[in-house]
Design a protein around this motif. Structure first.
Motif, mmCIF file in Angstrom:
data_model
loop_
_atom_site.group_PDB
_atom_site.id
_atom_site.type_symbol
_atom_site.label_atom_id
_atom_site.label_comp_id
_atom_site.label_asym_id
_atom_site.label_seq_id
_atom_site.Cartn_x
_atom_site.Cartn_y
_atom_site.Cartn_z
ATOM 1 N N ARG A 162 0.826 -1.212 0.000
ATOM 2 C CA ARG A 162 0.000 0.000 0.000
ATOM 3 C C ARG A 162 0.865 1.269 0.000
ATOM 4 N NH1 ARG A 162 -5.269 0.996 1.567
ATOM 5 N NH2 ARG A 162 -5.460 -1.156 2.305
ATOM 6 N N VAL A 185 -7.120 3.520 -12.296
ATOM 7 C CA VAL A 185 -6.812 2.618 -11.189
ATOM 8 C C VAL A 185 -7.889 1.539 -11.155
ATOM 9 C CG1 VAL A 185 -6.470 2.377 -8.705
ATOM 10 C CG2 VAL A 185 -5.756 4.489 -9.872
ATOM 11 N N LEU A 186 -7.484 0.286 -11.249
ATOM 12 C CA LEU A 186 -8.413 -0.838 -11.255
ATOM 13 C C LEU A 186 -8.244 -1.635 -9.969
ATOM 14 C CD1 LEU A 186 -10.453 -2.650 -12.788
ATOM 15 C CD2 LEU A 186 -8.476 -3.871 -13.737
ATOM 16 N N CYS A 187 -9.322 -1.806 -9.228
ATOM 17 C CA CYS A 187 -9.285 -2.567 -7.967
ATOM 18 C C CYS A 187 -9.949 -3.923 -8.167
ATOM 19 C CB CYS A 187 -10.004 -1.789 -6.858
ATOM 20 S SG CYS A 187 -9.231 -0.215 -6.464
ATOM 21 N N LEU A 188 -9.264 -4.980 -7.764
ATOM 22 C CA LEU A 188 -9.776 -6.344 -7.933
ATOM 23 C C LEU A 188 -9.867 -7.052 -6.590
ATOM 24 C CD1 LEU A 188 -7.637 -7.507 -10.997
ATOM 25 C CD2 LEU A 188 -9.980 -6.642 -11.027
ATOM 26 N N ASP A 189 -10.956 -7.797 -6.395
ATOM 27 C CA ASP A 189 -11.092 -8.681 -5.235
ATOM 28 C C ASP A 189 -11.134 -10.120 -5.744
ATOM 29 O OD1 ASP A 189 -11.157 -6.790 -3.217
ATOM 30 O OD2 ASP A 189 -13.312 -6.438 -3.469
ATOM 31 N N ARG A 228 -0.460 -5.211 -4.021
ATOM 32 C CA ARG A 228 -1.370 -5.975 -3.170
ATOM 33 C C ARG A 228 -1.668 -5.152 -1.934
ATOM 34 N NH1 ARG A 228 -0.469 -11.277 0.591
ATOM 35 N NH2 ARG A 228 -2.691 -11.637 1.032
ATOM 36 N N LEU A 229 -2.968 -4.877 -1.719
ATOM 37 C CA LEU A 229 -3.366 -4.107 -0.554
ATOM 38 C C LEU A 229 -3.735 -4.993 0.621
ATOM 39 C CD1 LEU A 229 -5.530 -1.328 -2.274
ATOM 40 C CD2 LEU A 229 -3.061 -1.427 -1.873
#
Length: 229
Positions: A162, A185-189, A228-229
């Motif tokens: 982060r 910005v693309l956030c993936l789960d 990786r957050l």
């Protein structure tokens, strides 16, 4: 009376020479047993003395070093960089300390050395050379680099964490603002990841995370960031 005076002078001279010999022996013992490499160079930067510890640092015997310069043991780009710095130091005839430089051992391995030195002047005040000490700090540098890496990377995947992502986002946003561009910005789960951990175990869950990280890296351009957050 004259004979007594001469005898007294001879006795004093012998005492001085004995004390000088003791002092030289203590200095020689100190130089040869210290973990650091003690050296001397002349006004041209050529080694005129190298203590036995040079063999531990660079793999060369003292006689293999004498007659050469420090730059003969550095990679070309490092020799050029350090040469410029040393030229300024010599021109000012000033001491220096903790000058980091990369050297090549006799076996080809790179080592990082910390060098300190003081100018040596002759009786007329003319620069006769430098005398100093070299210390191997390779392991210390590696430890510092590892700590820095761990502070900004995820331990499992090796991806930026982060903190590094926020830093890169800030730089990217500034650059995009200057050029009038946009940033995505693309956030993936990972769906049902908890189920994977609970049914197949944490080792499988870790393998899944690492696999996803690798696939994401293969899908982006060289200038893009995956974190990786």
């Amino acid at each position: 009376e004259m004979a007594a005076t001469l005898h007294a002078r001879n006795t004093e001279f012998e005492r001085v020479m004995e004390a000088l010999g003791d002092s030289e022996e203590r200095f020689r013992t100190l130089v040869e047993t210290t973990s650091d490499w003690i050296w001397e160079v002349d006004a041209r930067g050529v080694y005129t003395y190298a203590s036995p510890k040079v063999q531990d640092l660079l793999g060369y015997a003292p006689e293999e070093v004498i007659g050469k310069t420090p730059f003969d043991f550095m990679p070309p780009e490092e020799a050029e960089r350090v040469g410029r710095l040393f030229a300024k130091i010599v021109a000012a005839r000033r001491p220096f300390e903790r000058l980091e430089n990369v050297n090549l051992r006799k076996d080809g391995r790179r080592v990082v050395i910390e060098t300190s030195g003081v100018p040596v002047l002759d009786h007329e005040g003319v620069l006769a050379g430098y005398r100093g000490v070299d210390r191997d700090i390779t392991e210390r540098i590696k430890a510092q680099e590892k700590l820095h890496y761990l502070a900004y990377h995820d331990e499992l995947t090796g991806l930026p964490n982060r903190a590094l992502l926020i830093d890169r986002l800030g730089q990217t946003a500034l650059e995009a603002g200057r050029r009038g561009r946009r940033v995505a910005v693309l956030c993936l789960d990972l769906d049902r990841f908890k189920f994977v951990n609970e049914s197949l175990g944490h080792d499988t869950g870790n393998a899944l995370i690492k696999g996803v990280a690798q696939r994401l890296l293969e899908c982006v351009r060289p200038g893009d960031s995956v974190a990786r957050l």
